[in-house]
Design a protein around this motif. Structure first.
Motif, PDB file in Angstrom:
ATOM      1  N   GLN A  31       0.849  -1.186   0.000  1.00  0.00           N
ATOM      2  CA  GLN A  31       0.000   0.000   0.000  1.00  0.00           C
ATOM      3  C   GLN A  31       0.887   1.239   0.000  1.00  0.00           C
ATOM      4  OE1 GLN A  31      -3.194   0.091   2.854  1.00  0.00           O
ATOM      5  NE2 GLN A  31      -3.647   2.245   2.427  1.00  0.00           N
ATOM      6  N   ILE A  32       0.651   2.125  -0.974  1.00  0.00           N
ATOM      7  CA  ILE A  32       1.460   3.338  -1.096  1.00  0.00           C
ATOM      8  C   ILE A  32       0.650   4.598  -0.789  1.00  0.00           C
ATOM      9  CG2 ILE A  32       3.102   2.315  -2.696  1.00  0.00           C
ATOM     10  CD1 ILE A  32       1.581   3.787  -4.974  1.00  0.00           C
ATOM     11  N   GLY A  33      -0.605   4.417  -0.467  1.00  0.00           N
ATOM     12  CA  GLY A  33      -1.452   5.555  -0.145  1.00  0.00           C
ATOM     13  C   GLY A  33      -2.902   5.150  -0.120  1.00  0.00           C
ATOM     14  N   SER A  34      -3.772   6.134  -0.126  1.00  0.00           N
ATOM     15  CA  SER A  34      -5.206   5.875  -0.187  1.00  0.00           C
ATOM     16  C   SER A  34      -5.915   7.140  -0.645  1.00  0.00           C
ATOM     17  CB  SER A  34      -5.740   5.418   1.176  1.00  0.00           C
ATOM     18  OG  SER A  34      -5.625   6.467   2.121  1.00  0.00           O
ATOM     19  N   ILE A  87     -13.338   8.458  -0.638  1.00  0.00           N
ATOM     20  CA  ILE A  87     -14.538   8.734  -1.415  1.00  0.00           C
ATOM     21  C   ILE A  87     -15.743   8.425  -0.543  1.00  0.00           C
ATOM     22  CG2 ILE A  87     -15.900   8.130  -3.455  1.00  0.00           C
ATOM     23  CD1 ILE A  87     -13.282   7.418  -4.856  1.00  0.00           C
ATOM     24  N   ASP A  88     -16.596   9.411  -0.377  1.00  0.00           N
ATOM     25  CA  ASP A  88     -17.802   9.260   0.452  1.00  0.00           C
ATOM     26  C   ASP A  88     -17.465   8.741   1.839  1.00  0.00           C
ATOM     27  OD1 ASP A  88     -19.448  10.160  -1.634  1.00  0.00           O
ATOM     28  OD2 ASP A  88     -19.754   8.126  -2.405  1.00  0.00           O
ATOM     29  N   GLY A  89     -16.357   9.220   2.388  1.00  0.00           N
ATOM     30  CA  GLY A  89     -15.970   8.835   3.737  1.00  0.00           C
ATOM     31  C   GLY A  89     -15.317   7.468   3.848  1.00  0.00           C
ATOM     32  N   VAL A  90     -15.061   6.825   2.709  1.00  0.00           N
ATOM     33  CA  VAL A  90     -14.451   5.491   2.716  1.00  0.00           C
ATOM     34  C   VAL A  90     -13.035   5.610   2.163  1.00  0.00           C
ATOM     35  CG1 VAL A  90     -14.580   3.144   1.780  1.00  0.00           C
ATOM     36  CG2 VAL A  90     -16.683   4.361   2.374  1.00  0.00           C
ATOM     37  N   ASP A  91     -12.054   5.083   2.907  1.00  0.00           N
ATOM     38  CA  ASP A  91     -10.672   5.063   2.440  1.00  0.00           C
ATOM     39  C   ASP A  91     -10.463   3.873   1.505  1.00  0.00           C
ATOM     40  OD1 ASP A  91      -9.823   7.310   3.811  1.00  0.00           O
ATOM     41  OD2 ASP A  91      -9.247   6.185   5.591  1.00  0.00           O
ATOM     42  N   ILE A  92     -10.034   4.176   0.296  1.00  0.00           N
ATOM     43  CA  ILE A  92      -9.741   3.131  -0.688  1.00  0.00           C
ATOM     44  C   ILE A  92      -8.229   3.053  -0.837  1.00  0.00           C
ATOM     45  CG2 ILE A  92     -10.009   2.406  -3.089  1.00  0.00           C
ATOM     46  CD1 ILE A  92     -12.627   4.085  -3.112  1.00  0.00           C
ATOM     47  N   PRO A  93      -7.647   1.884  -0.542  1.00  0.00           N
ATOM     48  CA  PRO A  93      -6.190   1.747  -0.635  1.00  0.00           C
ATOM     49  C   PRO A  93      -5.693   1.916  -2.069  1.00  0.00           C
ATOM     50  CG  PRO A  93      -7.164  -0.142   0.496  1.00  0.00           C
ATOM     51  CD  PRO A  93      -8.284   0.647  -0.080  1.00  0.00           C
ATOM     52  N   ILE A  94      -4.515   2.501  -2.205  1.00  0.00           N
ATOM     53  CA  ILE A  94      -3.789   2.568  -3.474  1.00  0.00           C
ATOM     54  C   ILE A  94      -2.566   1.677  -3.300  1.00  0.00           C
ATOM     55  CG2 ILE A  94      -2.572   4.035  -5.126  1.00  0.00           C
ATOM     56  CD1 ILE A  94      -5.530   4.751  -4.873  1.00  0.00           C
ATOM     57  N   ASN A  95      -2.503   0.636  -4.108  1.00  0.00           N
ATOM     58  CA  ASN A  95      -1.424  -0.339  -3.987  1.00  0.00           C
ATOM     59  C   ASN A  95      -0.457  -0.250  -5.152  1.00  0.00           C
ATOM     60  OD1 ASN A  95      -2.597  -1.421  -1.671  1.00  0.00           O
ATOM     61  ND2 ASN A  95      -3.733  -2.962  -2.810  1.00  0.00           N
ATOM     62  N   LYS A  96       0.723  -0.750  -4.927  1.00  0.00           N
ATOM     63  CA  LYS A  96       1.726  -0.936  -5.969  1.00  0.00           C
ATOM     64  C   LYS A  96       2.143  -2.398  -5.917  1.00  0.00           C
ATOM     65  CE  LYS A  96       6.221   0.556  -7.626  1.00  0.00           C
ATOM     66  NZ  LYS A  96       7.331   1.479  -7.467  1.00  0.00           N
TER      67      LYS A  96
END
Length: 109
Positions: free
Chosen positions: A37-40, A43-52
């Protein structure tokens, strides 16, 4: 030149009206992948992980050998970009229904 097929299926290379079949060697080269996980984003109060995706260990790829090339999956080839003896199939040939029946070339990633 020796070609070692490190995929699980036969390769059909279609060049100049000839069909060169390269059977699987019995060994399949695989690249382990690890998601980090490199960030997040929120959206609408929900954290969506950003992966590499990071490549891990390669299994089933022999050391370089004289006059030998290895045909592997795209994932394995991308994991070893410095190996000039590692190739993938390229320029797919399809039948009337769009199924891949072979390739016209090999490529280095």
């Amino acid at each position: 030149m020796k070609i070692v097929n490190l995929t699980p299926h036969s390769l059909n290379i279609l060049v100049d009206g000839k069909d060169i079949v390269i059977p699987p060697s019995g060994t399949v080269a695989r690249a382990a992948t690890v998601r980090k996980q490199i960030g997040s984003i929120t959206i609408d109060g929900v954290d969506i992980p950003i992966n590499k995706t990071v490549f891990g260990d390669i299994d089933g790829l022999p050391a370089p050998a004289d006059d030998t090339i290895y045909v592997v999956s795209m994932l394995v080839a991308q994991a070893v970009p410095d190996r000039d003896d590692v190739f993938i199939v390229d320029d797919a040939v399809r039948d009337d229904q769009g199924r891949i029946i072979g390739a016209k070339a090999l490529a280095h990633v």
